[in-house]
Design an enzyme around this catalytic site. Sequence first.
Site, PDB file in Angstrom:
ATOM      1  N   ARG A  68       0.819  -1.212   0.000  1.00  0.00           N
ATOM      2  CA  ARG A  68       0.000   0.000   0.000  1.00  0.00           C
ATOM      3  C   ARG A  68       0.855   1.265   0.000  1.00  0.00           C
ATOM      4  O   ARG A  68       0.387   2.330  -0.410  1.00  0.00           O
ATOM      5  CB  ARG A  68      -0.959   0.005   1.192  1.00  0.00           C
ATOM      6  CG  ARG A  68      -2.161   0.915   0.954  1.00  0.00           C
ATOM      7  CD  ARG A  68      -3.037   1.127   2.177  1.00  0.00           C
ATOM      8  NE  ARG A  68      -3.388  -0.101   2.851  1.00  0.00           N
ATOM      9  CZ  ARG A  68      -2.954  -0.442   4.070  1.00  0.00           C
ATOM     10  NH1 ARG A  68      -2.142   0.362   4.741  1.00  0.00           N
ATOM     11  NH2 ARG A  68      -3.323  -1.574   4.616  1.00  0.00           N
ATOM     12  N   TYR A 122     -12.228  23.706 -11.659  1.00  0.00           N
ATOM     13  CA  TYR A 122     -12.691  22.444 -12.257  1.00  0.00           C
ATOM     14  C   TYR A 122     -13.949  22.006 -11.491  1.00  0.00           C
ATOM     15  O   TYR A 122     -13.972  22.034 -10.253  1.00  0.00           O
ATOM     16  CB  TYR A 122     -11.555  21.431 -12.081  1.00  0.00           C
ATOM     17  CG  TYR A 122     -11.829  20.038 -12.557  1.00  0.00           C
ATOM     18  CD1 TYR A 122     -12.129  19.779 -13.894  1.00  0.00           C
ATOM     19  CD2 TYR A 122     -11.763  18.966 -11.678  1.00  0.00           C
ATOM     20  CE1 TYR A 122     -12.362  18.477 -14.328  1.00  0.00           C
ATOM     21  CE2 TYR A 122     -11.979  17.661 -12.109  1.00  0.00           C
ATOM     22  CZ  TYR A 122     -12.277  17.428 -13.436  1.00  0.00           C
ATOM     23  OH  TYR A 122     -12.498  16.147 -13.857  1.00  0.00           O
ATOM     24  N   LYS A 219      -4.014  13.713 -17.666  1.00  0.00           N
ATOM     25  CA  LYS A 219      -3.953  14.593 -18.823  1.00  0.00           C
ATOM     26  C   LYS A 219      -2.552  14.576 -19.459  1.00  0.00           C
ATOM     27  O   LYS A 219      -2.241  13.655 -20.173  1.00  0.00           O
ATOM     28  CB  LYS A 219      -4.384  16.005 -18.416  1.00  0.00           C
ATOM     29  CG  LYS A 219      -5.698  16.036 -17.597  1.00  0.00           C
ATOM     30  CD  LYS A 219      -6.916  15.633 -18.414  1.00  0.00           C
ATOM     31  CE  LYS A 219      -8.155  15.321 -17.577  1.00  0.00           C
ATOM     32  NZ  LYS A 219      -8.584  16.329 -16.633  1.00  0.00           N
TER      33      LYS A 219
HETATM   34  C1  LIG Z   1      -9.426  16.208 -15.496  1.00  0.00           C
HETATM   35  C2  LIG Z   1      -9.102  17.196 -14.471  1.00  0.00           C
HETATM   36  C3  LIG Z   1      -9.007  16.838 -13.128  1.00  0.00           C
HETATM   37  C4  LIG Z   1      -9.368  15.462 -12.624  1.00  0.00           C
HETATM   38  O1  LIG Z   1      -8.576  14.440 -13.045  1.00  0.00           O
HETATM   39  P1  LIG Z   1      -9.140  12.950 -13.126  1.00  0.00           P
HETATM   40  O2  LIG Z   1      -7.905  12.144 -13.272  1.00  0.00           O
HETATM   41  O3  LIG Z   1     -10.040  12.921 -14.311  1.00  0.00           O
HETATM   42  O4  LIG Z   1      -9.867  12.659 -11.855  1.00  0.00           O
HETATM   43  C5  LIG Z   1      -8.628  17.798 -12.220  1.00  0.00           C
HETATM   44  N1  LIG Z   1      -8.389  19.053 -12.596  1.00  0.00           N
HETATM   45  C6  LIG Z   1      -8.479  19.450 -13.871  1.00  0.00           C
HETATM   46  C7  LIG Z   1      -8.186  20.868 -14.212  1.00  0.00           C
HETATM   47  C8  LIG Z   1      -8.858  18.542 -14.847  1.00  0.00           C
HETATM   48  O5  LIG Z   1      -9.003  18.950 -16.110  1.00  0.00           O
END
Ligand SMILES: *Cc1c(COP(=O)(O)O)cnc(C)c1O
Length: 406
Positions: A68, A122, A219
Amino acid sequence: MSDSENHKVTAATKLVSAGRRRKWLGVEGQKGSVVNPPVWRASTHLFEDCADLASGRPDEHGHFRYGRAGGPTQWALADALTQLEPGAHSTELYPSGVAALSIAMLCVLRPGDEVLVTDNAYGPTNWIALSMLSQFGVTAKPFDPLDLESFAAMISDKTKAVMLESPGSLTMEICDIPALASIARDAGAISIIDNTWATGIGFPALERGCDMSVMALTKHASGHSDVMMGSISAGKEMMKKVRLMTQFMGQVVSPDDAALVMRGLRTMGVRLEHSTRSATEIASWLQHRPEVTSVLCPLIPEGPGHAMYKRDFTGGCGLFSFLLKGDKADRARFIDALEHFGIGYSWGGYESLAIPIDPEHGRKLRTWPQGTNSDGAVGVRVSIGLEGTEDLIRDIEGGFAAMRSA
Ligand SMILES: *Cc1c(COP(=O)(O)O)cnc(C)c1O
């Protein structure tokens, strides 16, 4: 690399060398090594003997204890991300960006506290603060990040955390993060920035005054639309709290996913460079199109907060928005006609994406975009990928033709 060496080299070189510690690449007592940290799949970690077990291990990356707490593959990725966020002491990994945002807030908020959330945050950041945290006695309020005076007036003794984002999700305005973070700090509040858009390479958040830098690695770092992950990087004292909460909440990522993100990270610099250049070209071109009323892209001189972008950022990415002259049906014809843009919520992958966005998903505390009447404005957010810029421009032209054809 030692810390002092790490400071001297460019981001491009760090992206190649970060996290590749010799001890994670080879076998003890043998010459030679591999390039990438292997995938160490493990839940159980073994101890040498009972005495070793009894003496325990430090609760930090780099020490075998239990699955973990991660293993060498996750430690290598965390180490790489730490080197890419100037001023960070360490990094924790999460199964998504939203998990990272939740944990970041849980680390510093207690019943009776208040969190101020930037009005351009977000979406899920708002619902974590407004819905989830309210169940634990934490109050949340939105603030306008472009109005420093009201922000300073809103902060009280109760305010223990401030959620920042720049540029804003969807609305794309660059905010004066150094000023906002400094106001928060003077009031004794922790500033947490969602640094997903620029990453530590484009915006060294901790050096600009923030206490915690959160990223959705889903991303840019992953970059290939095939894995979800998040991270928190911060200084030493803050990371003690973050580490503890992370372990309490049982947050761990798989070594396979960590290896995928590490692979993405190696090319993140060239991908960001390409998509930033391409997005700049496309945004400038859109600026002169009769179908477009505004281009919300900080990369171009006409974009919201461009001067602050030039002042504070060292790089951007391919994500921006624009508003169309027309209604939702026109917009649907535009988006549906695009061939090189998928329709999807994510961004930062190698492929281009487009989604419709509406003012009700933008700002609550001021009209959007700034200085215009947002009533009836229809928006599109695009993530510019690695396709040829001229192909994307031709595709958008085709979309405009379809939009006018009704
Ligand atoms: C997509 C996104 C997130 C969240 O990420 P996930 O991995 O989809 O949970 C957080 N902040 C921003 C600005 C995003 O575009």
